[in-house]
Design an enzyme around this catalytic site. Sequence first.
Site, PDB file in Angstrom:
ATOM      1  N   CYS A  15      -4.703   6.496  10.125  1.00 50.58           N
ATOM      2  CA  CYS A  15      -3.735   5.914  12.101  1.00 50.58           C
ATOM      3  C   CYS A  15      -4.440   7.589  12.994  1.00 50.58           C
ATOM      4  CB  CYS A  15      -2.340   7.153  11.337  1.00 50.58           C
ATOM      5  SG  CYS A  15      -1.304   7.620  12.508  1.00 50.58           S
ATOM      6  N   THR A  16      -4.620   7.223  13.577  1.00 52.54           N
ATOM      7  CA  THR A  16      -5.475   7.665  14.821  1.00 52.54           C
ATOM      8  C   THR A  16      -4.492   9.456  15.093  1.00 52.54           C
ATOM      9  OG1 THR A  16      -4.268   6.089  16.710  1.00 52.54           O
ATOM     10  CG2 THR A  16      -6.195   5.530  15.379  1.00 52.54           C
ATOM     11  N   HIS A  17      -3.317   8.967  15.073  1.00 48.74           N
ATOM     12  CA  HIS A  17      -2.635  10.052  15.214  1.00 48.74           C
ATOM     13  C   HIS A  17      -3.227  11.130  13.636  1.00 48.74           C
ATOM     14  CE1 HIS A  17       0.132   7.677  16.591  1.00 48.74           C
ATOM     15  NE2 HIS A  17       0.291   8.790  17.504  1.00 48.74           N
ATOM     16  N   ASP A  42      -2.141   2.137  22.103  1.00 43.39           N
ATOM     17  CA  ASP A  42      -2.120   2.973  20.571  1.00 43.39           C
ATOM     18  C   ASP A  42      -0.338   2.733  20.323  1.00 43.39           C
ATOM     19  OD1 ASP A  42      -1.579   4.488  18.318  1.00 43.39           O
ATOM     20  OD2 ASP A  42      -1.805   6.047  19.410  1.00 43.39           O
ATOM     21  N   SER A  43       0.298   2.821  19.744  1.00 43.69           N
ATOM     22  CA  SER A  43       1.675   3.485  19.679  1.00 43.69           C
ATOM     23  C   SER A  43       1.922   4.681  20.334  1.00 43.69           C
ATOM     24  CB  SER A  43       2.167   3.101  18.370  1.00 43.69           C
ATOM     25  OG  SER A  43       1.945   4.095  17.517  1.00 43.69           O
ATOM     26  N   CYS A  97      -5.205   2.077  16.617  1.00 44.54           N
ATOM     27  CA  CYS A  97      -4.192   2.381  16.084  1.00 44.54           C
ATOM     28  C   CYS A  97      -4.327   1.335  14.344  1.00 44.54           C
ATOM     29  CB  CYS A  97      -2.859   1.802  16.654  1.00 44.54           C
ATOM     30  SG  CYS A  97      -1.499   1.357  16.089  1.00 44.54           S
TER      31      CYS A  97
END
Length: 357
Positions: free
Chosen positions: A267-269, A94-95, A157
């Site tokens: 978004c995985t956040h 992921d980022s 991501c």
Amino acid sequence: LGHELLGLLLGVEGADRLGRVLERGIVGVALDLGDDGGGVPTLVALVHLAADAAVALWAVLPRFAAPPRNPNQALIFPRKEAPPMDPRPIGVFDSGIGGLMAVRMLRHLLPGEPILYLGDTARMPYGDRPAGEIDRLTGELTGWLLRQNVKALIAACGTISCNAGETLQQLPVPCFDVVTAAAEAAAQATRNGKVGLAATSATIRSGRFTEEIERRTGQAVTAVPCPLLAPMIEHGAGPDDPALAAAVAEYCQPLLQSGVDTVVLGCTHYPLIAELFTRILGPEVTLIDCAGEAAKAVAEAMKEQHLLAEGNDPAVTEYRFTALPPQAARQTARRMLGEDFTPRLLPLEKLTAFSTE
């Protein structure tokens, strides 16, 4: 032709043995038919022929017979060989720290699987970058993970999943993104067919997430770009942060106005602050965790493809980042994972170099 057929049934040795008996018998019968003594010798020769043939058959037929079985003995079936095991790690990238949501679900579903996590925190956020640059960065992330001998990859991501298709489709190991499984989950969860999507600007701009959902629901998706959320979460902002709460409230207005009953957190956040979304949207709105849904799909595919490691004992998860997350973000990760979280630094120069460190 008859001899070939006997060979198939009795084997070469048995066919030859029976053939010799029949040949001797036929010659004897022919001689007896020419005897002036009448038919009695011929009848005796035929009886001898049948007896010799029976003896020859009895000698070769046991190969077709099953050995006698004790009626009190249980039947024994051949055991199936265990599927091959693959001890190599699963690579998750992921980022930043958002992909840890996929790790959490994988740890729950596949506790015996070693995991290697890579977060490109030095170059996040990805959400405001052009697609070509995202694809290039993804090539660097996946290249390093492949050099660590991973057996599968998860692009945890939404931005990468929607903008790095050229790289993700050419990898030599199975690679899973967060789009397909989340779109399927949203289509199954919605009651009125109205689905919303909260994601980065790059994800919304790509159109892929929206297309996958609309193809399954038949209705337009309310897609809302949320550019501020991932960087704030990455720096440790949580549900109780006033600035973060205000940003989420603003982004949720189009979702509330369109009457969606399901929202994909693309978004995985964002699942890290799911309670904030629920607080604003209301508990009747179903939230879809794209990272968690992807992990479920990966677990099923790994089982089907016999890629699992041996055993169910908790395996090692290694966390590598191109810049170490701040303390607030580390606390968020520990709380979310429910276990110790020890990130290790992977400098950018080693990320792009041919290294297995």
